[in-house]
Scaffold this motif. Structure first.
Motif, PDB file in Angstrom:
ATOM      1  N   PHE A  48      -9.708 -15.403 -28.394  1.00  0.00           N
ATOM      2  CA  PHE A  48      -9.703 -13.985 -28.751  1.00  0.00           C
ATOM      3  C   PHE A  48      -8.277 -13.443 -28.812  1.00  0.00           C
ATOM      4  N   VAL A  49      -7.384 -13.962 -27.962  1.00  0.00           N
ATOM      5  CA  VAL A  49      -5.973 -13.561 -28.005  1.00  0.00           C
ATOM      6  C   VAL A  49      -5.327 -14.101 -29.279  1.00  0.00           C
ATOM      7  N   ASN A  70     -12.927 -10.394 -32.459  1.00  0.00           N
ATOM      8  CA  ASN A  70     -11.557 -10.435 -32.971  1.00  0.00           C
ATOM      9  C   ASN A  70     -10.885  -9.059 -32.880  1.00  0.00           C
ATOM     10  N   ALA A  71     -11.680  -8.000 -33.101  1.00  0.00           N
ATOM     11  CA  ALA A  71     -11.136  -6.646 -32.973  1.00  0.00           C
ATOM     12  C   ALA A  71     -10.728  -6.360 -31.536  1.00  0.00           C
ATOM     13  N   ALA A  72     -11.515  -6.841 -30.576  1.00  0.00           N
ATOM     14  CA  ALA A  72     -11.135  -6.702 -29.167  1.00  0.00           C
ATOM     15  C   ALA A  72      -9.822  -7.433 -28.901  1.00  0.00           C
ATOM     16  N   PHE A  90      -6.322  -5.821 -27.599  1.00  0.00           N
ATOM     17  CA  PHE A  90      -5.655  -6.380 -26.423  1.00  0.00           C
ATOM     18  C   PHE A  90      -4.170  -6.628 -26.712  1.00  0.00           C
ATOM     19  N   VAL A  91      -3.889  -7.313 -27.819  1.00  0.00           N
ATOM     20  CA  VAL A  91      -2.495  -7.628 -28.162  1.00  0.00           C
ATOM     21  C   VAL A  91      -1.713  -6.345 -28.453  1.00  0.00           C
ATOM     22  N   THR A  92      -2.325  -5.416 -29.171  1.00  0.00           N
ATOM     23  CA  THR A  92      -1.672  -4.142 -29.456  1.00  0.00           C
ATOM     24  C   THR A  92      -1.307  -3.420 -28.168  1.00  0.00           C
ATOM     25  N   PHE A  96      -3.387  -4.051 -15.655  1.00  0.00           N
ATOM     26  CA  PHE A  96      -3.350  -4.068 -17.112  1.00  0.00           C
ATOM     27  C   PHE A  96      -4.740  -3.846 -17.700  1.00  0.00           C
ATOM     28  N   LEU A  97      -5.745  -4.535 -17.159  1.00  0.00           N
ATOM     29  CA  LEU A  97      -7.094  -4.403 -17.690  1.00  0.00           C
ATOM     30  C   LEU A  97      -7.642  -2.995 -17.491  1.00  0.00           C
ATOM     31  N   ASP A  98      -7.343  -2.392 -16.338  1.00  0.00           N
ATOM     32  CA  ASP A  98      -7.782  -1.009 -16.112  1.00  0.00           C
ATOM     33  C   ASP A  98      -7.168  -0.079 -17.160  1.00  0.00           C
ATOM     34  N   ASP A  99      -5.891  -0.281 -17.442  1.00  0.00           N
ATOM     35  CA  ASP A  99      -5.194   0.555 -18.415  1.00  0.00           C
ATOM     36  C   ASP A  99      -5.746   0.328 -19.821  1.00  0.00           C
TER      37      ASP A  99
END
Length: 348
Positions: free
Chosen positions: A129-130, A186-188, A192-194, A232-235
């Motif tokens: 996914f990344v 893929n959108a997720a 994530f990368v953005t 990071f995940l919370d944000d």
């Protein structure tokens, strides 16, 4: 030194790249540019000439965004059948029309560069996914598609609303894609990368890619890169929640399907009780997918009312057979299929 493409990059039509060298062989042609050794069917010369008018600029733009990690020479093979593949030194791409082929080239170049940076762990399913998100992030900066960023942000927030953005879930890329749709997962990844780049810049992205070399779990890589996984995940989830608030997902169609079996003796009569709510159309097709004793079937049916509820006969099967089923209806809002989800049962 890498350079960015000019604003005229994709308006060059059928002009031949001046630096390209051409070799004719039986049934195929070869061309060579500064960084590419290309093989393609001789019948597709017009498409390839159009592609070559911008290929080197795309290569340079991707290389610049991906930390100059592309190899100095790449083999590129064009094939007629649907196919995509990338390795450290070569790409295989399908012959597509216009900018679609150029964009696919940019995506696969990104995978090649990332594989050079990360190493073998880049191909772990847990990072898929990344990888797809990274390719989309680069692709939007090299060969942008009108409206695609907004659509993907909406799909990423939809994934969040469906509780499909947990790292443990995204790590099972194939299963997640089957359940949610590849476009959603893929959108997720793009979101994530953005978020990585927005919070830490391209230096932060480089740190994360480097940390992925030593880990096959994204949380471990985030920790090693200095992000702090939980923080990071919370944000990120807060950003997804804010995006989700912009959309009314309550109007999306929902699909339910229950398998019914009746009869005695060796045969059973099968039917599906199908319920579709909020279909976004007054009448519409829906599709039933079946796997009966290993044989795959798909049949279209038609709903002549908005919220649909009905019994759909499926025919007879032998007792003891395993049946899998799924029902899908198209969502105009999401531009993808909403499904009941695969279920299975052994017919008694």
């Amino acid at each position: 030194m890498s350079r960015r493409p000019s604003v005229l990059l994709f308006a060059l039509g059928l002009l031949l790249a001046p630096s390209a060298q051409w070799v004719q062989q039986a049934g195929e042609r070869r061309a060579q540019t500064e960084h590419l050794e290309i093989t393609y069917p001789s019948s597709e010369e017009a498409k390839v000439r159009e592609f070559l008018s911008s290929a080197e600029d795309v290569y340079q733009a991707v290389d610049s965004l991906m930390y100059d990690a592309l190899p100095a020479s790449l083999r590129l093979t064009f094939v007629a059948e649907p196919k995509r593949d990338s390795t450290r030194t070569g790409l295989v791409l399908s012959l597509l029309d216009g900018s679609r082929m150029t964009r696919e080239f940019a995506l696969q170049l990104t995978h090649t560069a990332a594989r050079q940076i990360v190493g073998p762990s880049f191909d772990a399913e847990s990072y898929r996914f990344v990888a797809e998100g990274l390719a989309a992030w680069v692709g939007e900066r090299v060969v942008p598609l009108p409206g695609s960023v907004e659509q993907r942000l909406m799909l990423a927030s939809y994934a969040y609303m469906e509780e499909a953005t947990y790292p443990e879930y995204l790590a099972s890329y194939e299963l997640a894609s089957e359940e949610m749709g590849k476009a959603v997962i893929n959108a997720a990844g793009l979101s994530f990368v953005t978020h990585v780049v927005e919070r830490r810049g391209r230096d932060g992205l480089a740190s994360l890619l480097g940390a992925m070399s030593d880990n096959i779990e994204i949380c471990s890589a985030l920790d090693q890169a200095g992000f702090g996984c939980d923080s990071f995940l919370d944000d990120w989830e807060a950003a997804l929640e804010a995006e989700a608030a912009k959309h009314d997902f309550s109007i999306l169609p929902t699909v339910h399907a229950d398998l019914l079996a009746s009869g005695q003796g060796e045969l059973r009569d099968l039917s599906l009780w199908v319920r579709i709510i909020n279909p976004e159309a007054a009448d519409y097709p829906f599709y039933i997918s079946l796997v009966i004793d290993g044989e795959e079937l798909e049949e279209p049916f038609y709903a002549d009312e908005s919220d649909y509820s009905g019994l759909v006969p499926l025919g007879q099967v032998s007792a003891g057979v395993k049946v899998l089923w799924d029902v899908a209806v198209w969502s105009e809002t999401l531009q993808l299929w909403r499904r009941s989800g695969w279920q299975d049962r052994i017919i008694e």
